[in-house]
Design an enzyme around this catalytic site. Structure first.
Site, PDB file in Angstrom:
ATOM      1  N   ASP A  22      13.845   4.463  12.874  1.00  0.00           N
ATOM      2  CA  ASP A  22      15.125   4.613  13.577  1.00  0.00           C
ATOM      3  C   ASP A  22      14.903   5.515  14.794  1.00  0.00           C
ATOM      4  O   ASP A  22      14.666   6.715  14.663  1.00  0.00           O
ATOM      5  CB  ASP A  22      16.157   5.221  12.616  1.00  0.00           C
ATOM      6  CG  ASP A  22      17.528   5.377  13.270  1.00  0.00           C
ATOM      7  OD1 ASP A  22      17.658   5.111  14.480  1.00  0.00           O
ATOM      8  OD2 ASP A  22      18.469   5.780  12.549  1.00  0.00           O
ATOM      9  N   LYS A  67      21.818   5.187  22.231  1.00  0.00           N
ATOM     10  CA  LYS A  67      21.922   6.358  23.123  1.00  0.00           C
ATOM     11  C   LYS A  67      21.348   6.092  24.517  1.00  0.00           C
ATOM     12  O   LYS A  67      22.000   5.458  25.328  1.00  0.00           O
ATOM     13  CB  LYS A  67      21.293   7.569  22.435  1.00  0.00           C
ATOM     14  CG  LYS A  67      22.045   7.865  21.097  1.00  0.00           C
ATOM     15  CD  LYS A  67      21.760   9.233  20.551  1.00  0.00           C
ATOM     16  CE  LYS A  67      22.345   9.436  19.171  1.00  0.00           C
ATOM     17  NZ  LYS A  67      23.430  10.370  19.099  1.00  0.00           N
ATOM     18  N   TYR A 123      19.833  10.938   9.329  1.00  0.00           N
ATOM     19  CA  TYR A 123      21.120  10.284   9.566  1.00  0.00           C
ATOM     20  C   TYR A 123      20.850   8.981  10.296  1.00  0.00           C
ATOM     21  O   TYR A 123      20.096   8.962  11.274  1.00  0.00           O
ATOM     22  CB  TYR A 123      22.023  11.189  10.408  1.00  0.00           C
ATOM     23  CG  TYR A 123      23.363  10.577  10.761  1.00  0.00           C
ATOM     24  CD1 TYR A 123      24.325  10.361   9.777  1.00  0.00           C
ATOM     25  CD2 TYR A 123      23.664  10.230  12.074  1.00  0.00           C
ATOM     26  CE1 TYR A 123      25.558   9.812  10.102  1.00  0.00           C
ATOM     27  CE2 TYR A 123      24.892   9.688  12.410  1.00  0.00           C
ATOM     28  CZ  TYR A 123      25.840   9.477  11.418  1.00  0.00           C
ATOM     29  OH  TYR A 123      27.064   8.938  11.738  1.00  0.00           O
TER      30      TYR A 123
HETATM   31  C1  LIG Z   1      18.866   8.539  14.286  1.00  0.00           C
HETATM   32  C2  LIG Z   1      20.239   7.981  14.418  1.00  0.00           C
HETATM   33  N1  LIG Z   1      20.503   6.754  13.935  1.00  0.00           N
HETATM   34  C3  LIG Z   1      21.726   6.203  14.043  1.00  0.00           C
HETATM   35  C4  LIG Z   1      22.753   6.888  14.634  1.00  0.00           C
HETATM   36  C5  LIG Z   1      24.116   6.271  14.739  1.00  0.00           C
HETATM   37  O1  LIG Z   1      24.369   5.935  16.067  1.00  0.00           O
HETATM   38  P1  LIG Z   1      25.886   5.760  16.560  1.00  0.00           P
HETATM   39  O2  LIG Z   1      26.504   7.117  16.548  1.00  0.00           O
HETATM   40  O3  LIG Z   1      25.743   5.167  17.932  1.00  0.00           O
HETATM   41  O4  LIG Z   1      26.544   4.818  15.601  1.00  0.00           O
HETATM   42  C6  LIG Z   1      22.535   8.171  15.137  1.00  0.00           C
HETATM   43  C7  LIG Z   1      23.622   8.950  15.758  1.00  0.00           C
HETATM   44  O5  LIG Z   1      23.531  10.110  16.032  1.00  0.00           O
HETATM   45  C8  LIG Z   1      21.242   8.725  15.039  1.00  0.00           C
HETATM   46  O6  LIG Z   1      20.965   9.954  15.488  1.00  0.00           O
END
Ligand SMILES: Cc1ncc(COP(=O)(O)O)c(C=O)c1O
Length: 476
Positions: free
Chosen positions: A279, A311, A184
């Site tokens: 990511d 985060k 994700y």
């Molecule tokens: C690996 C990863 N990338 C991107 C995101 C998206 O971040 P946001 O919820 O701050 O948009 C998340 C959210 O859980 C994530 O776990």
């Protein structure tokens, strides 16, 4: 548990005698079936009333789907305050928090030093729309702790991955994006694509509202599958702008890369002139001090072209970032032609909170997180084994998750083969005993530096009854 490379751990399969088997994008979407839980022995009237009001004015009553308890049933608890390792809901119930705001609260809630830093920042005004010193300091801190040379701040992880994709496309002059099923990366159109059939299949939209044109530029592959990656680069290599992966997937539960997989991805991208995007929105400054990269890249000596963060680096405020090599980042406006901007990007309160968090996140903090995670993981496993519940626990540094199935999970197809009904029973038993787990079988559990002996004992005391509740559900 058998440890593999550098803090990743693949579980030994646990075969319980007499038993059968057990926010990734697909996991989150699968959570759409509403489950009826057992009646809770604790009062949830105030939460239920707020949920009712919320559903009138907000779709599903929540501002992010997995919060709604759809997969586990029951009433999401409306939290009114939090301190250290504990959440308090509007009915006055206390819970040990094993969500930690889905990762950010590395130091626990309402940390006095962060509160003081934030109060100081707020007193100086909350947003100016000009450059500020905390932005520079936070960028320097991130550059010091990771292999990126430059960063650009944004307000959410979604914005970070969306911007990284645009930059990769602008830098390479190519359109195709490769991602893995079960990873994700936020709700970016191009990254919500679900798995297609076969190695080189261009994906179809995994959610309505994504234009076929956006999904059609995304190739989705099974995670940990080298042959699939090789085949798709052999066919489409000259058109691939980038491959994006979670440093270690945490959004289908924790699914570590098989040894050498990330290095192989970096090398494959380099060989084809594509960018490798790692990511680290979830794992960054969380799995280890150096994030997921600290588990393999820092040891093996490879570096992603771009990384995304969020985060923890926002200290509980909306802040995220993407960064990488200076020559790639130079393609961003105002230096380059790839446009990217944000009214609240690098907000002074958010960057102050993030900076205070990272400065407090010392090696001792990470050692303590490791110890807490190990204690909880081992106790979860022992109690599930005692109740003859098939399970595997997978780990990436301080992050771990529990799959209610017999065998290790290497990709999303395997993650999907778990007993989610057993998880729902387990979740509610823990909640009723004052422990708030992520309300989905596809999520990592998060601990914080504030999880002290009292909080850990509360978790450990709750585990045997939860294991019995999971056992009562029966086989998959
Ligand atoms: C690996 C990863 N990338 C991107 C995101 C998206 O971040 P946001 O919820 O701050 O948009 C998340 C959210 O859980 C994530 O776990």
């Amino acid at each position: 548990m058998r440890s593999l490379t550098h803090g990743y751990a693949w579980p030994t399969a646990i075969h319980a005698p007499g038993c059968g088997v057990g926010c990734g994008t697909l996991g989150r979407l699968r959570d759409n079936r509403r489950v009826t839980p057992p009646t809770s022995p604790i009062s949830t009237q105030a939460s239920a009333a707020l949920f009712e009001r919320a559903r009138t004015v907000t779709p599903g009553g929540v501002n992010s789907p997995v919060r709604a308890f759809t997969a586990v049933g029951g009433t999401p608890r409306f939290i009114s305050s939090a301190s250290g390792a504990w959440l308090t809901d509007v009915d006055g119930n206390d819970y040990v928090d094993l969500i930690c705001s889905w990762g950010p609260m590395l130091l626990g809630h309402a940390h006095p030093d962060i509160q003081a830093a934030v109060a100081g920042a707020v007193a100086r005004g909350t947003s100016y729309g000009t450059p500020t010193e905390p932005e520079v300091e936070l960028a320097e801190e991130i550059v010091a702790r990771t292999p990126v040379e430059q960063v650009r701040f944004v307000s959410s992880g979604t914005e970070a991955t969306m911007s990284a994709l645009r930059l990769a496309r602008g830098f390479t002059g190519r359109d195709l994006v490769v991602k893995f099923s079960g990873c994700y990366h936020g709700h970016v159109d191009a990254l919500l694509a679900a798995a297609g059939s076969g190695v080189a299949t261009l994906a179809v939209p995994g959610t309505s509202g994504v234009p076929a044109s956006a999904a059609g530029e995304t190739i989705v592959l099974p995670y940990n599958d080298r042959e699939a990656v090789e085949a798709v680069f052999a066919t489409h290599g000259p058109r691939i702008a980038c491959l994006i992966t979670e440093a270690t997937p945490g959004n289908m539960g924790i699914v570590p890369p098989v040894p050498g997989f990330n290095a192989f991805l970096a090398e494959t991208c380099r060989a084809h002139g594509s960018l490798f995007i790692s990511d680290e929105v979830m794992t960054g400054f969380r799995a280890t001090a150096e994030g997921g990269w600290g588990l393999d890249g820092a040891i093996e000596g490879w570096v992603p072209d771009l990384m995304t963060f969020g985060k923890v680096m926002g200290g509980g405020f909306p802040a995220a970032a993407f960064g990488g090599r200076t020559d790639v980042m130079a393609h961003l406006a105002p230096e380059g032609s790839v446009y990217q901007a944000g009214t609240l990007s690098g907000n002074p309160v958010a960057t102050t909170a993030g900076l205070a968090t990272l400065r407090l996140a010392t090696p001792e903090v990470y050692a303590g997180l490791d110890e807490t995670a190990t204690t909880i993981r081992n106790a979860v496993s022992e109690t599930l084994r005692a109740a003859s519940v098939p399970h595997v626990i997978q780990q990436a540094g301080t992050m771990f998750s529990v799959f209610f199935r017999e065998d290790p999970v290497r990709d999303f197809a395997e993650a999907s083969q778990q007993n989610t009904a057993a998880f729902a029973a387990y979740f509610h038993s823990m909640l009723d005993q004052g422990v708030y787990l992520p309300p989905s079988a596809y999520e990592s559990w998060f601990v914080s530096a504030a999880h002290d002996d009292r909080a850990i004992s509360t978790v450990l005391d709750a585990l045997p009854a939860a294991a019995v509740a999971a056992a009562s559900v029966g086989d998959l």
